[in-house]
Structure formats: C-alpha cells, structure tokens
Design a protein around this motif. Structure first.
Motif, PDB file in Angstrom:
ATOM      1  N   ALA A 239      -2.288  -9.973   8.499  1.00 36.93           N
ATOM      2  CA  ALA A 239      -1.920 -10.204   7.006  1.00 36.93           C
ATOM      3  C   ALA A 239      -1.908  -8.967   6.171  1.00 36.93           C
ATOM      4  CB  ALA A 239      -3.048 -11.034   6.575  1.00 36.93           C
ATOM      5  N   LEU A 240      -0.926  -8.871   5.441  1.00 41.40           N
ATOM      6  CA  LEU A 240      -0.869  -7.927   4.439  1.00 41.40           C
ATOM      7  C   LEU A 240      -0.931  -8.339   3.093  1.00 41.40           C
ATOM      8  CD1 LEU A 240       2.203  -5.746   5.910  1.00 41.40           C
ATOM      9  CD2 LEU A 240      -0.270  -5.395   6.206  1.00 41.40           C
ATOM     10  N   PHE A 241      -1.421  -7.444   2.060  1.00 38.18           N
ATOM     11  CA  PHE A 241      -1.525  -7.806   0.749  1.00 38.18           C
ATOM     12  C   PHE A 241      -1.348  -6.462  -0.056  1.00 38.18           C
ATOM     13  CE2 PHE A 241      -3.524  -8.975  -3.208  1.00 38.18           C
ATOM     14  CZ  PHE A 241      -2.745 -10.232  -3.549  1.00 38.18           C
ATOM     15  N   GLY A 242      -0.544  -6.400  -1.150  1.00 39.11           N
ATOM     16  CA  GLY A 242      -0.304  -5.336  -1.918  1.00 39.11           C
ATOM     17  C   GLY A 242      -1.608  -4.740  -2.828  1.00 39.11           C
ATOM     18  N   SER A 243      -1.431  -3.644  -3.351  1.00 40.90           N
ATOM     19  CA  SER A 243      -2.553  -3.039  -4.125  1.00 40.90           C
ATOM     20  C   SER A 243      -2.083  -3.131  -5.690  1.00 40.90           C
ATOM     21  CB  SER A 243      -2.789  -1.509  -3.840  1.00 40.90           C
ATOM     22  OG  SER A 243      -1.877  -0.736  -3.904  1.00 40.90           O
ATOM     23  N   GLY A 244      -1.437  -3.799  -6.130  1.00 41.72           N
ATOM     24  CA  GLY A 244      -0.642  -3.844  -7.388  1.00 41.72           C
ATOM     25  C   GLY A 244      -1.633  -4.169  -8.444  1.00 41.72           C
ATOM     26  N   THR A 245      -2.684  -5.069  -8.088  1.00 40.93           N
ATOM     27  CA  THR A 245      -3.648  -5.603  -9.214  1.00 40.93           C
ATOM     28  C   THR A 245      -5.019  -4.943  -8.704  1.00 40.93           C
ATOM     29  OG1 THR A 245      -4.013  -7.421  -8.089  1.00 40.93           O
ATOM     30  CG2 THR A 245      -2.415  -7.676  -9.536  1.00 40.93           C
ATOM     31  N   LEU A 246      -5.203  -4.077  -8.023  1.00 38.96           N
ATOM     32  CA  LEU A 246      -6.413  -3.488  -7.705  1.00 38.96           C
ATOM     33  C   LEU A 246      -7.254  -2.905  -8.720  1.00 38.96           C
ATOM     34  CD1 LEU A 246      -7.619  -3.282  -4.786  1.00 38.96           C
ATOM     35  CD2 LEU A 246      -6.911  -0.717  -4.835  1.00 38.96           C
ATOM     36  N   TYR A 247      -6.416  -2.581  -9.757  1.00 41.45           N
ATOM     37  CA  TYR A 247      -7.073  -1.985 -11.045  1.00 41.45           C
ATOM     38  C   TYR A 247      -8.046  -2.760 -11.730  1.00 41.45           C
ATOM     39  CZ  TYR A 247      -3.637  -4.882 -13.506  1.00 41.45           C
ATOM     40  OH  TYR A 247      -2.775  -5.779 -13.715  1.00 41.45           O
ATOM     41  N   ALA A 248      -7.739  -4.329 -11.427  1.00 41.74           N
ATOM     42  CA  ALA A 248      -8.491  -5.290 -12.000  1.00 41.74           C
ATOM     43  C   ALA A 248      -9.620  -5.720 -11.376  1.00 41.74           C
ATOM     44  CB  ALA A 248      -7.544  -6.368 -12.361  1.00 41.74           C
ATOM     45  N   TRP A 249      -9.656  -5.171 -10.036  1.00 40.71           N
ATOM     46  CA  TRP A 249     -10.988  -5.638  -9.193  1.00 40.71           C
ATOM     47  C   TRP A 249     -12.207  -4.936  -9.528  1.00 40.71           C
ATOM     48  CZ3 TRP A 249      -8.764  -6.120  -3.411  1.00 40.71           C
ATOM     49  CH2 TRP A 249      -7.583  -6.707  -3.495  1.00 40.71           C
ATOM     50  N   PRO A 250     -13.301  -5.451  -9.189  1.00 41.85           N
ATOM     51  CA  PRO A 250     -14.697  -4.714  -9.358  1.00 41.85           C
ATOM     52  C   PRO A 250     -14.939  -3.761  -8.240  1.00 41.85           C
ATOM     53  CG  PRO A 250     -14.912  -6.927  -8.554  1.00 41.85           C
ATOM     54  CD  PRO A 250     -13.539  -7.036  -8.830  1.00 41.85           C
ATOM     55  N   THR A 251     -15.846  -2.813  -8.632  1.00 41.00           N
ATOM     56  CA  THR A 251     -16.043  -1.706  -7.865  1.00 41.00           C
ATOM     57  C   THR A 251     -17.506  -1.971  -7.077  1.00 41.00           C
ATOM     58  OG1 THR A 251     -14.673  -0.140  -8.761  1.00 41.00           O
ATOM     59  CG2 THR A 251     -16.181   0.897  -7.241  1.00 41.00           C
TER      60      THR A 251
END
Length: 482
Positions: A239-251
């Motif tokens: 499965a693949l998924f883009g990193s386009g909204t990674l900025y909104a994910w918690p660290t």
C-alpha cells in the motif's frame, strides 16, 4: 466526602469506565478508554470543570486531558508502557484508578513493514510550513505514531462486532531509497507510482509471504494548488500513501489530541488539503488516518463496502478519540473503482488497474452523518469477520495455518479442510462486496444458507451468473480467491 462545588441534592460525581475493566491486556501501545461522569451536567460544571485529567504513573510526565460531552461521556487515547500500567482518572472531587497491561506479542510471524520512500535525487524532506522541521527522522516519527493509532482503530472497530481486541504488528518506519528521480515521481499518477515502487519493494525487501508493506511517499508536493507525486492505493501486499498532509500529523503522543482539534486553516496554494471540506489541519489529520486504514485494509484482503472505513466513512476518525460537542455537517464521501484484491504479482502485469479513488458527493448529503448516532468509523460485519481470523491479527502456532480451500466452479462447490468463517462475493468491476455468508463455527451454519457444513459450501447459481470474485476464509486465516 464534602465538595464545595456540589450540594446534597446534586450528588457527588463518580467516574465509570465503559469499554475497559481492571487488568485488561493489550498487545498494542495506544489504547482508547471511554467512560462517563455520573451525576454530571454541563450546567453544573461549566465553570472550568469540563474535562477529565489522566495520569499514567508508569510514564514520567504523563498527563492527559479528555473533554467531557454534554451527556457526561468522555473518551481519550492513553499511551501504555510495557507491563502493568497504573492509570489515575480525576474529575473534580472524584478519582478512579485502573490497571491496564501492555503485553506485546512475542516473536510475531506476520508483520507490516513501514517504509518512507525517498527518490534518488531527493533528501527526503516533506512539504510543510516554513517554520516546521521536515527531516526524514521527523517524518518517520510522525508515521510510526500514526500507525500506532491505526493499530488501536482496528482493534476498537473489531470490538463493535463483539470480537476481542486484535490488531497487527509492525516494524518501525525506515527510509527506502527509490531509483526514480523526484521529477519523474511528480509526473506519474498513483497507478504508475504503485507499479514502480511495488516492484522495487518486493525486489529489495524480504520475499517471505509473512510481510506486507506500507510506504509513505516523500515525493508528494502541492504547488499552486496542484498536488503531484501523491498516491492512496493498496493492492496485494503493498500500500502507498502520499506525504502531502504530513505537516498536520502529530510528532509525539502528547500532541495527538491537539492535532485532531487543530482548526488552523490550510493554505491550499502552498499545502495539500485532503479533509473533505473541513479545510483545517485537524481535518487533514483525521482524513489521513482514515485513508491509511482504508489502504491497509486492502492489503489485509478487505474489499470495498458501501459504508464504513472500507467505503465512505474515512473522514471522521477524530470522533473515535475525541468528543465533538458541536459536530459539523459535512458531505459524505463515495468510494469507486476499488483496488483489486488479487496478488500483487498478478497485478504488476496489468495495465488497466482498478484503483481506489475518493471523491466528494453533492451537498444534498450534507446532513447524512449528523443523523447517525455513531463515531462514524467502523468495519462492516464481513470485514470484521475476515480480520478476526486473519493471520496478521492473530498469533497462530507455526504449523497451525496449514489448510486447503478448493473451489470447483463447475460443481458449484467450495471445500475446506478447516471450518470456514466467511464466504464473500465481490464485484469484478469495482471490488464491492455484493453478498457474503458468515459461518458460526460452533454450529457449522452460515447466516444466509441452511443445511450447509462449514467445510463445504454450495455456491448460489446467481453468484455464478454474475461472475463475481469469490473469497473464502477459514478459521486460521487462510484465504482463497478465485
């Protein structure tokens, strides 16, 4: 006990847990606790007393807060340390403790590998506001935390059907270096990206059948409102998924709730907005988790369904973990052109691949979700049955999985050496589940057919006429597709 905030007529508040009990054991580290405050009314506690405080005495500095709904209910994600965890819940003058156990599976045979896919001439940074840290290390931290939440989501969705909490095990995120340039990746559609990266992954990683792969693409870019190098696609074992909204994910764990509730508007000229109309960082994070669940579901052999996480309901994961006292009305999503459930090797040679695409529907459906008294993130029954027996969700003995399921279309018969738990028929056109039969192994009777053994199933004539894809699952998670 006397409390100045209450009088004798009101009664003292009490904390009650709704989905956990003392010494419950989990094999994943982020768990959901739901509860309620007895003798609570929003009017009485509106003066700064609208949340429950949670402390895990086994984790230094662990202090969480959970908002209370107007009916006194609350929900909160709790992080567990290995072993027995002593949790203290406190509201006003009420305190309630509970012990929960994190006992990770020993030497799991079936694993999900997490990869951060970096193009050949790219440093692996992901797109984010200019003041954010976008390194490979930061990306992997965010991805691992998201996958831990997905573990919890699957376990909670299974309990809605009366099954025990079960989830998959994964190997932490690591960089995976691709041979293509970032310029090429941003010119390709998700079908082309999947074909190339799946071949690379299956060639470079282990060829054992006990691994599946989930890759996040560092190549995703939003430029002047146009998104490039993005994918949301699960086929076979990859499965693949883009990193386009990674900025909104918690660290880190402490920022999960804040990220779910982040109302910061997305600058759609500079950043990808995939939030189904919420247009906020929190909306992007919720939709990303729902999308990840959806695509991982495909590589765990799930097809599409009309509703639920494998269909329309991918945008409301925040409602699993947080209280929404004022939920907004949003349009329903629609899933079409399902990713196939055939083996990845077969699909690599097909040019006209069926994909998973998500689109918004007409605003006539904007009130759809507010009419449903649910958190809106769920598995349909057939999906839950399949995962409950799935090899990746169980710790079977090494030789316990050996089985033989045979399908004879001419004789209209499925035969199995182990009891079947599910027979499902999916549309060849879009992978949608059209009909399914669940077996109760103790009675050997499927819910939709009588006088049929769970070792032998007669295929209905209308199914053969429709030329559906057929999926059969036995009690040890062996899956036959024809």
């Amino acid at each position: 006990m006397f409390c100045v905030k209450h009088n004798a007529q009101e009664g003292l508040p009490q904390i009650r847990f709704l989905n956990v009990k003392p010494n419950d054991s989990f094999d994943y580290s982020i768990v959901l606790v739901r509860g309620e405050i007895l003798n609570y009314t929003h009017r009485r506690h509106r003066h700064g007393l609208s949340s429950v405080q949670i402390v895990n005495e086994n984790i230094e500095g662990s202090i969480e807060s959970a908002e209370i709904a107007s009916d006194g209910k609350f929900k909160v994600a709790v992080e567990l340390a290995p072993g027995v965890n002593q949790l203290k819940f406190r509201f006003c003058c009420a305190t309630h403790g509970i012990s929960l156990i994190f006992d990770k599976r020993k030497n799991p045979r079936y694993l999900l590998r997490i990869l951060y896919i970096i193009c050949s001439n790219h440093d692996g940074h992901f797109q984010a506001p200019c003041d954010a840290e976008t390194t490979v290390e930061r990306a992997c931290e965010k991805i691992d935390l998201a996958i831990r939440l997905v573990q919890c989501l699957y376990a909670e969705m299974l309990t809605k059907h009366g099954f025990d909490r079960k989830s998959f095990e994964f190997i932490g995120c690591k960089p995976f270096h691709s041979s293509i340039s970032v310029e090429e990746a941003r010119q390709w559609d998700q079908n082309q990206l999947w074909q190339h990266h799946a071949k690379e992954i299956l060639a470079q990683e282990s060829t054992e059948h006990r691994f599946k792969y989930f890759g996040i693409l560092a190549s995703t870019l939003c430029e002047n409102g146009m998104v490039k190098g993005h994918a949301a696609l699960g086929i076979g074992d990859v499965a693949l998924f883009g990193s386009g909204t990674l900025y909104a994910w918690p660290t880190n764990f402490a920022t999960i709730q804040r990220c779910f509730q982040d109302e910061t508007p997305v600058d759609t000229n500079q950043l990808m907005d995939d939030s189904n109309g919420k247009n906020t960082y929190g909306g992007c994070f919720a939709t990303a988790l729902g999308s990840i669940c959806h695509e991982i579901g495909h590589i765990f052999d799930l097809g599409h369904t009309t509703d639920g996480i494998m269909g329309n309901d991918i945008d409301y994961v925040n409602r699993i973990f947080t209280v929404e006292n004022c939920p907004r009305d949003l349009p329903r999503r629609m899933a079409s052109k399902c990713a196939s459930d055939r083996n990845a090797d077969d699909k690599l040679n097909q040019s006209n691949r069926r994909l998973t695409t998500i689109r918004k529907t007409n605003s006539i459906l904007t009130n759809y979700h507010c009419r449903r008294n649910d958190d809106l993130t769920f598995l349909t029954e057939n999906c839950a049955i399949l995962l409950n027996s799935h090899k990746w969700f169980n710790q079977f003995a090494e030789h316990a999985n050996e089985s033989c399921i045979r399908c004879d279309i001419q004789q209209k018969i499925i035969k199995s050496s182990l009891p079947l738990v599910l027979v499902e028929f999916r549309s060849k056109q879009n992978g949608m589940c059209m009909k399914y039969y669940r077996f109760d192994v103790t009675t050997s009777t499927p819910t939709m057919t009588s006088n049929v053994s769970s070792l032998r199933f007669t295929i209905p004539s209308d199914v053969i006429e429709q030329n559906y894809d057929l999926i059969a699952v036995d009690k040890n998670g062996n899956i036959m597709k024809c």
